[in-house]
Enzyme design. Structure first.
Site, PDB file in Angstrom:
ATOM      1  N   TYR A   1      -1.174  -0.701  10.475  1.00  0.00           N
ATOM      2  CA  TYR A   1      -1.277  -0.954   9.025  1.00  0.00           C
ATOM      3  C   TYR A   1      -0.013  -0.489   8.294  1.00  0.00           C
ATOM      4  CZ  TYR A   1      -3.559  -1.221   4.396  1.00  0.00           C
ATOM      5  OH  TYR A   1      -3.903  -1.535   3.092  1.00  0.00           O
TER       6      TYR A   1
ATOM      7  N   SER B   1       0.868  -1.181   0.000  1.00  0.00           N
ATOM      8  CA  SER B   1       0.000   0.000   0.000  1.00  0.00           C
ATOM      9  C   SER B   1       0.903   1.228   0.000  1.00  0.00           C
ATOM     10  CB  SER B   1      -0.871   0.000   1.268  1.00  0.00           C
ATOM     11  OG  SER B   1      -1.413   1.281   1.519  1.00  0.00           O
TER      12      SER B   1
HETATM   13  N1  LIG Z   1      -9.092  -1.345  -0.631  1.00  0.00           N
HETATM   14  C1  LIG Z   1      -8.090  -0.472  -0.587  1.00  0.00           C
HETATM   15  O1  LIG Z   1      -8.244   0.748  -0.583  1.00  0.00           O
HETATM   16  C2  LIG Z   1      -6.674  -0.993  -0.550  1.00  0.00           C
HETATM   17  C3  LIG Z   1      -5.625  -0.103  -0.783  1.00  0.00           C
HETATM   18  C4  LIG Z   1      -4.315  -0.586  -0.734  1.00  0.00           C
HETATM   19  C5  LIG Z   1      -4.084  -1.907  -0.454  1.00  0.00           C
HETATM   20  N2  LIG Z   1      -5.135  -2.740  -0.219  1.00  0.00           N
HETATM   21  C6  LIG Z   1      -4.842  -4.120   0.093  1.00  0.00           C
HETATM   22  O2  LIG Z   1      -5.425  -5.000  -0.846  1.00  0.00           O
HETATM   23  C7  LIG Z   1      -5.693  -6.253  -0.214  1.00  0.00           C
HETATM   24  C8  LIG Z   1      -7.114  -6.682  -0.495  1.00  0.00           C
HETATM   25  O3  LIG Z   1      -7.993  -5.670  -0.046  1.00  0.00           O
HETATM   26  P1  LIG Z   1      -9.562  -5.701  -0.379  1.00  0.00           P
HETATM   27  O4  LIG Z   1     -10.018  -4.298  -0.352  1.00  0.00           O
HETATM   28  O5  LIG Z   1      -9.810  -6.546  -1.571  1.00  0.00           O
HETATM   29  O6  LIG Z   1     -10.106  -6.422   0.933  1.00  0.00           O
HETATM   30  P2  LIG Z   1     -11.266  -7.531   1.079  1.00  0.00           P
HETATM   31  O7  LIG Z   1     -11.616  -7.580   2.528  1.00  0.00           O
HETATM   32  O8  LIG Z   1     -12.357  -7.279   0.097  1.00  0.00           O
HETATM   33  O9  LIG Z   1     -10.522  -8.884   0.671  1.00  0.00           O
HETATM   34  C9  LIG Z   1      -9.714  -9.600   1.560  1.00  0.00           C
HETATM   35  C10 LIG Z   1     -10.195 -11.042   1.572  1.00  0.00           C
HETATM   36  O10 LIG Z   1      -9.342 -11.798   2.442  1.00  0.00           O
HETATM   37  C11 LIG Z   1     -10.161 -12.727   3.113  1.00  0.00           C
HETATM   38  N3  LIG Z   1      -9.490 -13.156   4.356  1.00  0.00           N
HETATM   39  C12 LIG Z   1      -9.298 -12.450   5.496  1.00  0.00           C
HETATM   40  N4  LIG Z   1      -8.650 -13.188   6.414  1.00  0.00           N
HETATM   41  C13 LIG Z   1      -8.442 -14.402   5.845  1.00  0.00           C
HETATM   42  C14 LIG Z   1      -7.832 -15.594   6.300  1.00  0.00           C
HETATM   43  N5  LIG Z   1      -7.285 -15.703   7.520  1.00  0.00           N
HETATM   44  N6  LIG Z   1      -7.793 -16.654   5.463  1.00  0.00           N
HETATM   45  C15 LIG Z   1      -8.337 -16.578   4.218  1.00  0.00           C
HETATM   46  N7  LIG Z   1      -8.927 -15.459   3.718  1.00  0.00           N
HETATM   47  C16 LIG Z   1      -8.966 -14.379   4.531  1.00  0.00           C
HETATM   48  C17 LIG Z   1     -11.459 -11.984   3.393  1.00  0.00           C
HETATM   49  O11 LIG Z   1     -12.528 -12.880   3.648  1.00  0.00           O
HETATM   50  C18 LIG Z   1     -11.627 -11.198   2.096  1.00  0.00           C
HETATM   51  O12 LIG Z   1     -12.404 -11.908   1.160  1.00  0.00           O
HETATM   52  C19 LIG Z   1      -5.355  -6.042   1.264  1.00  0.00           C
HETATM   53  O13 LIG Z   1      -4.030  -6.490   1.506  1.00  0.00           O
HETATM   54  C20 LIG Z   1      -5.415  -4.554   1.437  1.00  0.00           C
HETATM   55  O14 LIG Z   1      -4.601  -4.099   2.494  1.00  0.00           O
HETATM   56  C21 LIG Z   1      -6.417  -2.324  -0.278  1.00  0.00           C
END
Ligand SMILES: NC(=O)c1ccc[n+]([C@@H]2O[C@H](COP(=O)([O-])OP(=O)(O)OC[C@H]3O[C@@H](n4cnc5c(N)ncnc54)[C@H](O)[C@@H]3O)[C@@H](O)[C@H]2O)c1
Length: 261
Positions: free
Chosen positions: A165, A151
């Site tokens: 984070y 990120s």
């Molecule tokens: N959304 C944003 O603005 C953003 C920005 C930068 C980085 N990110 C990163 O992108 C990645 C995905 O984010 P997202 O927005 O798609 O989130 P999201 O919550 O939609 O997806 C994450 C998925 O991981 C699954 N998960 C959580 N714990 C788990 C476990 N122990 N075992 C198996 N599955 C598990 C959840 O059920 C979920 O489906 C993350 O690392 C987040 O930090 C997101």
């Protein structure tokens, strides 16, 4: 190999822990459209199966798995199940993580339980899934590609209670470089993408605040937050032969945000 073939994932098998989520789900569909067979592993079979259906809807082949990726034996199991179904794992996309907006505390009182939860969700899941997949890639001897999701918060502070984070994403960026260094001898490339805010349910509670969103957007030269569709092209590129001499890189997908800092 022609220019477009360079970006093909035809014949590759991609395992996506967190593939039931917003970003992981978009990756699963995009990787299938690029030709990969896709294994989607999320906390419930229902979450994984919903994305598997989207993959099949675009003509792809998908395997839905349930996993708790914070457990080593569970990560080994999903790698074994992917190999049992598709014969190998070429690509691992670590799409589990986030949580920042749910645990915002001032740095001087940041609670240990919130700290541990963010580290488990982001770092431990990435570590264990990667170790399991890479052990299989090394044993098979065919090389591979790992894509992590860091990120902009790995590099930029934010005055909003993000201590755990930023530490977690800093670790993801550092591990990307460390793993790339250690596993190059096995033909395994490791890269990461580093988005700014992506419009997903995870960050809805932040972006729903018009003042907060306006502040974020005002700092992004391209004048908007990201969408999941902005991440898939760079992700496919980094896992394809087009990036065969690219490893240890953390690619900003931030509308120019970090260029301004
Ligand atoms: N959304 C944003 O603005 C953003 C920005 C930068 C980085 N990110 C990163 O992108 C990645 C995905 O984010 P997202 O927005 O798609 O989130 P999201 O919550 O939609 O997806 C994450 C998925 O991981 C699954 N998960 C959580 N714990 C788990 C476990 N122990 N075992 C198996 N599955 C598990 C959840 O059920 C979920 O489906 C993350 O690392 C987040 O930090 C997101």
């Amino acid at each position: 190999m022609s220019g477009s073939d360079l970006f093909s994932l035809e014949g590759r098998v991609a395992l996506i822990p967190g593939g039931g989520g917003a970003i992981g789900g978009a990756m699963a569909v995009a990787f299938a459209q690029a030709g990969a067979k896709v294994a989607i592993a999320d906390v419930t079979l229902e979450r994984s199966e919903a994305v598997a259906e989207s993959v099949r809807a675009v003509g792809g082949e998908a395997l839905a798995l349930a996993v708790d990726a914070t457990q080593e034996s569970e990560c080994e199991r999903i790698v074994a199940e992917t190999i049992a179904r598709f014969g190998k794992v070429d690509v691992l996309v670590n799409a589990i993580g986030g949580g920042a907006g749910r645990v915002l505390y001032d740095a001087e009182v940041y609670p240990r339980d919130a700290w541990d939860w963010i580290m488990e969700l982001n770092v431990r899941s990435t570590l264990l899934a990667t170790q399991a997949a890479v052990r299989a890639m090394i044993a098979a001897g065919h090389g591979g590609a790992v894509l992590n999701i860091s990120s902009v918060r790995a590099d930029l502070g934010i005055n909003a209670g993000y201590s755990a984070y930023v530490a977690a994403k800093g670790a993801i960026s550092s591990l990307t470089r460390q793993w790339a260094t250690e596993w190059a001898k096995h033909g395994i490339r490791v890269n990461a993408i580093r988005p700014t805010f992506v419009d997903t349910p995870q960050v809805a509670m932040l972006l729903d605040d018009p003042a907060f969103k306006a502040g974020v957007v005002s700092r992004i030269p391209l004048g908007r937050v990201g969408g999941t569709e902005d991440l898939v092209g760079p992700a496919v590129f980094l896992c394809s032969d087009a990036a065969r001499f690219v490893t240890g890189q953390v690619l900003g997908i931030d509308g120019g945000l970090t260029a301004t800092q």
